[in-house]
Design a protein around this motif. Sequence first.
Motif, PDB file in Angstrom:
ATOM      1  N   VAL A  96       0.827  -1.204   0.000  1.00  0.00           N
ATOM      2  CA  VAL A  96       0.000   0.000   0.000  1.00  0.00           C
ATOM      3  C   VAL A  96       0.862   1.255   0.000  1.00  0.00           C
ATOM      4  CG1 VAL A  96      -1.647   1.352   1.365  1.00  0.00           C
ATOM      5  CG2 VAL A  96      -1.978  -1.111   1.097  1.00  0.00           C
ATOM      6  N   ALA A  97       1.940   1.264   0.758  1.00  0.00           N
ATOM      7  CA  ALA A  97       2.810   2.436   0.859  1.00  0.00           C
ATOM      8  C   ALA A  97       3.517   2.758  -0.451  1.00  0.00           C
ATOM      9  CB  ALA A  97       3.846   2.239   1.963  1.00  0.00           C
ATOM     10  N   GLU A  98       3.548   1.807  -1.386  1.00  0.00           N
ATOM     11  CA  GLU A  98       4.209   2.012  -2.671  1.00  0.00           C
ATOM     12  C   GLU A  98       3.240   2.423  -3.778  1.00  0.00           C
ATOM     13  OE1 GLU A  98       7.538  -1.179  -3.237  1.00  0.00           O
ATOM     14  OE2 GLU A  98       5.941  -2.119  -2.049  1.00  0.00           O
ATOM     15  N   ARG A  99       1.952   2.388  -3.501  1.00  0.00           N
ATOM     16  CA  ARG A  99       0.948   2.650  -4.533  1.00  0.00           C
ATOM     17  C   ARG A  99       0.555   4.122  -4.590  1.00  0.00           C
ATOM     18  NH1 ARG A  99      -3.181  -1.962  -2.350  1.00  0.00           N
ATOM     19  NH2 ARG A  99      -1.643  -3.675  -2.224  1.00  0.00           N
TER      20      ARG A  99
ATOM     21  N   LEU B  83       0.065  14.366  -1.747  1.00  0.00           N
ATOM     22  CA  LEU B  83      -0.604  13.090  -2.022  1.00  0.00           C
ATOM     23  C   LEU B  83       0.280  12.182  -2.864  1.00  0.00           C
ATOM     24  CD1 LEU B  83      -4.331  14.105  -2.647  1.00  0.00           C
ATOM     25  CD2 LEU B  83      -3.334  13.006  -0.648  1.00  0.00           C
ATOM     26  N   GLN B  84       1.382  11.789  -2.301  1.00  0.00           N
ATOM     27  CA  GLN B  84       2.339  10.914  -2.969  1.00  0.00           C
ATOM     28  C   GLN B  84       2.533   9.650  -2.130  1.00  0.00           C
ATOM     29  OE1 GLN B  84       3.733  11.596  -6.013  1.00  0.00           O
ATOM     30  NE2 GLN B  84       2.441  13.415  -6.040  1.00  0.00           N
ATOM     31  N   PRO B  85       2.864   8.534  -2.771  1.00  0.00           N
ATOM     32  CA  PRO B  85       3.060   7.289  -2.026  1.00  0.00           C
ATOM     33  C   PRO B  85       4.126   7.443  -0.939  1.00  0.00           C
ATOM     34  CG  PRO B  85       3.008   6.860  -4.371  1.00  0.00           C
ATOM     35  CD  PRO B  85       3.083   8.348  -4.218  1.00  0.00           C
ATOM     36  N   GLY B  86       3.858   6.869   0.197  1.00  0.00           N
ATOM     37  CA  GLY B  86       4.808   6.940   1.290  1.00  0.00           C
ATOM     38  C   GLY B  86       4.238   6.345   2.562  1.00  0.00           C
ATOM     39  N   SER B  87       4.856   6.654   3.668  1.00  0.00           N
ATOM     40  CA  SER B  87       4.432   6.123   4.950  1.00  0.00           C
ATOM     41  C   SER B  87       4.899   7.077   6.039  1.00  0.00           C
ATOM     42  CB  SER B  87       5.020   4.718   5.153  1.00  0.00           C
ATOM     43  OG  SER B  87       4.477   4.097   6.291  1.00  0.00           O
ATOM     44  N   LEU B  88       4.516   6.783   7.274  1.00  0.00           N
ATOM     45  CA  LEU B  88       4.845   7.687   8.367  1.00  0.00           C
ATOM     46  C   LEU B  88       6.152   7.329   9.064  1.00  0.00           C
ATOM     47  CD1 LEU B  88       1.397   8.443   9.972  1.00  0.00           C
ATOM     48  CD2 LEU B  88       2.974  10.061   8.951  1.00  0.00           C
TER      49      LEU B  88
ATOM     50  N   TRP C  23       5.067  12.672   7.357  1.00  0.00           N
ATOM     51  CA  TRP C  23       4.802  11.860   6.175  1.00  0.00           C
ATOM     52  C   TRP C  23       6.074  11.776   5.335  1.00  0.00           C
ATOM     53  CZ3 TRP C  23       1.518   8.375   4.788  1.00  0.00           C
ATOM     54  CH2 TRP C  23       1.398   8.014   3.451  1.00  0.00           C
ATOM     55  N   GLY C  24       6.522  10.554   5.102  1.00  0.00           N
ATOM     56  CA  GLY C  24       7.743  10.355   4.341  1.00  0.00           C
ATOM     57  C   GLY C  24       7.459   9.860   2.941  1.00  0.00           C
ATOM     58  N   ILE C  25       7.439  10.751   1.971  1.00  0.00           N
ATOM     59  CA  ILE C  25       7.232  10.349   0.580  1.00  0.00           C
ATOM     60  C   ILE C  25       8.380   9.430   0.152  1.00  0.00           C
ATOM     61  CG2 ILE C  25       7.155  11.195  -1.808  1.00  0.00           C
ATOM     62  CD1 ILE C  25       5.803  13.725  -0.751  1.00  0.00           C
ATOM     63  N   GLY C  26       8.025   8.316  -0.466  1.00  0.00           N
ATOM     64  CA  GLY C  26       9.037   7.364  -0.890  1.00  0.00           C
ATOM     65  C   GLY C  26       9.459   6.391   0.199  1.00  0.00           C
ATOM     66  N   THR C  27       8.797   6.474   1.359  1.00  0.00           N
ATOM     67  CA  THR C  27       9.081   5.564   2.462  1.00  0.00           C
ATOM     68  C   THR C  27       8.218   4.317   2.336  1.00  0.00           C
ATOM     69  OG1 THR C  27       9.615   7.397   3.946  1.00  0.00           O
ATOM     70  CG2 THR C  27       9.058   5.296   4.970  1.00  0.00           C
TER      71      THR C  27
ATOM     72  N   LYS D 133      10.933  -1.332   1.789  1.00  0.00           N
ATOM     73  CA  LYS D 133      12.291  -1.414   1.240  1.00  0.00           C
ATOM     74  C   LYS D 133      13.133  -0.198   1.601  1.00  0.00           C
ATOM     75  CE  LYS D 133      10.631  -2.042  -2.889  1.00  0.00           C
ATOM     76  NZ  LYS D 133      10.490  -2.263  -4.355  1.00  0.00           N
ATOM     77  N   HIS D 134      12.456   0.886   1.935  1.00  0.00           N
ATOM     78  CA  HIS D 134      13.118   2.145   2.300  1.00  0.00           C
ATOM     79  C   HIS D 134      12.505   2.645   3.611  1.00  0.00           C
ATOM     80  CE1 HIS D 134      14.763   2.050  -1.748  1.00  0.00           C
ATOM     81  NE2 HIS D 134      13.532   1.924  -2.226  1.00  0.00           N
ATOM     82  N   PRO D 135      12.804   1.975   4.720  1.00  0.00           N
ATOM     83  CA  PRO D 135      12.094   2.222   5.978  1.00  0.00           C
ATOM     84  C   PRO D 135      12.353   3.565   6.650  1.00  0.00           C
ATOM     85  CG  PRO D 135      13.893   0.681   6.317  1.00  0.00           C
ATOM     86  CD  PRO D 135      13.767   0.868   4.836  1.00  0.00           C
ATOM     87  N   LYS D 136      13.404   4.262   6.245  1.00  0.00           N
ATOM     88  CA  LYS D 136      13.682   5.582   6.819  1.00  0.00           C
ATOM     89  C   LYS D 136      13.670   6.673   5.755  1.00  0.00           C
ATOM     90  CE  LYS D 136      14.546   6.468  10.471  1.00  0.00           C
ATOM     91  NZ  LYS D 136      13.665   6.850  11.616  1.00  0.00           N
ATOM     92  N   GLY D 137      12.991   6.419   4.655  1.00  0.00           N
ATOM     93  CA  GLY D 137      12.932   7.383   3.562  1.00  0.00           C
ATOM     94  C   GLY D 137      13.534   6.805   2.295  1.00  0.00           C
ATOM     95  N   PRO D 138      13.349   7.473   1.158  1.00  0.00           N
ATOM     96  CA  PRO D 138      13.765   6.937  -0.139  1.00  0.00           C
ATOM     97  C   PRO D 138      15.258   6.647  -0.282  1.00  0.00           C
ATOM     98  CG  PRO D 138      13.178   9.267  -0.310  1.00  0.00           C
ATOM     99  CD  PRO D 138      12.712   8.806   1.034  1.00  0.00           C
ATOM    100  N   LYS D 139      16.087   7.292   0.521  1.00  0.00           N
ATOM    101  CA  LYS D 139      17.532   7.065   0.417  1.00  0.00           C
ATOM    102  C   LYS D 139      18.010   5.930   1.328  1.00  0.00           C
ATOM    103  CE  LYS D 139      18.634  11.827  -0.908  1.00  0.00           C
ATOM    104  NZ  LYS D 139      19.443  13.038  -0.580  1.00  0.00           N
TER     105      LYS D 139
END
Length: 377
Positions: free
Chosen positions: A120-123, A146-151, A172-176, A179-185
């Motif tokens: 869900v966090a990737e959609r 409103l971008q895919p991500g998680s808290l 809200w961490g966009i790209g989280t 696979k990227h639990p602390k953010g996209p990087k």
Amino acid sequence: MEKFFSGKNGVGHLAVLAIVLVLVGCGQKDKEQKERTQPKVDNTQNAPIVITVPPIETPTGMVWIPGGKFVQGAKESDKMAMPHEKPAHEVLVNGFYMDEHEVTNTQFAAFVEETGYVTVAEREIEWEEMKKQLPEGTPKPHDSILQPGSLLFKKTKSSVPNLYDYSQWWQWGIGTNWKHPKGPKSTIEGKENHPVVHIAYEDAVAYCDWAGRRLPTEAEWEYAAHGGKQDAIFFWGNDLEQLSSHANTWEGEFPVENTLSDGYEERAPVMSFPKNGFGLYDMAGNVWEWTSDWYNTKYYAEVKAKSGVEYNPQGASRPYNATNPYAQEKIMKGGSFLCSASYCASYRISARMATSLDSSLEHLGFRTVLDTDMIKK
């Protein structure tokens, strides 16, 4: 307390909007091998309960939880108990197998590799679907939000006078995602044995379907957490002084300083702390765990009002939370690395929190269970 959204602790795609509005507006297996016999049953209340391990090989990575009776809900001696953990009531549960630890990144990665599953966090977030769960007239946030991500959790720089304002330590961490639990990087490299997180309810169910298993009910989870210590507040007993040696939690002033008394700032590798009497690890702290039960604040009182003992309860038939009537919430158990004595103390066995179905956070994961009739012959 650790509650911050969705009534108690649920944060998902709805949290994108909620936070924006807030911020803008303001040795066991060997023993089993020797003891295998035909299943025995206890006919208490005329309900057959499987209590002895079946004559089959225990699935890898699981332990047998013998069925039995217990009192679900807060103990009278628990001074930290919350109202929604009461009234306590008697329950009977069947025996079942349970993962000895939370599902790890490695295990979840195997599922994704084989199925191509997207969490869900990737959609992409669909506003038309999201607004159906919100009060009429709620304005749409900017597309950049409103971008895919998680808290993601963030420490505060100073003491927090209002522990009910969750926006002070969640962002809200966009790209989280898992696979990227602390953010996209960030990556899970080197954390293969950590519990997988940023998992929404349907993600956990999809994994269970793939594995031929299911999520535990709240009653099963709570019974298993006791590990045979029926009168205990914590899985190890009643001594709070043993917390740091038995669970990964927040020790210090939340959410400013973590003293790291237990050795970990965030998630710990599974099985880093002692197991309980049934051979289960991390039944307190580390990450919250999904159950299959709806969160309904009336349910415990309704069960208590019935005569007799509840047999293999499946939880409430529908969700209900007067403080958050729009969200569809499930119960999660066990607490996390963010639980502290001053903020929820959810490392207690009876602790329970509500989380919306699309919630995904960096301190929420799951483990699976297996009934004997689910095992492929």
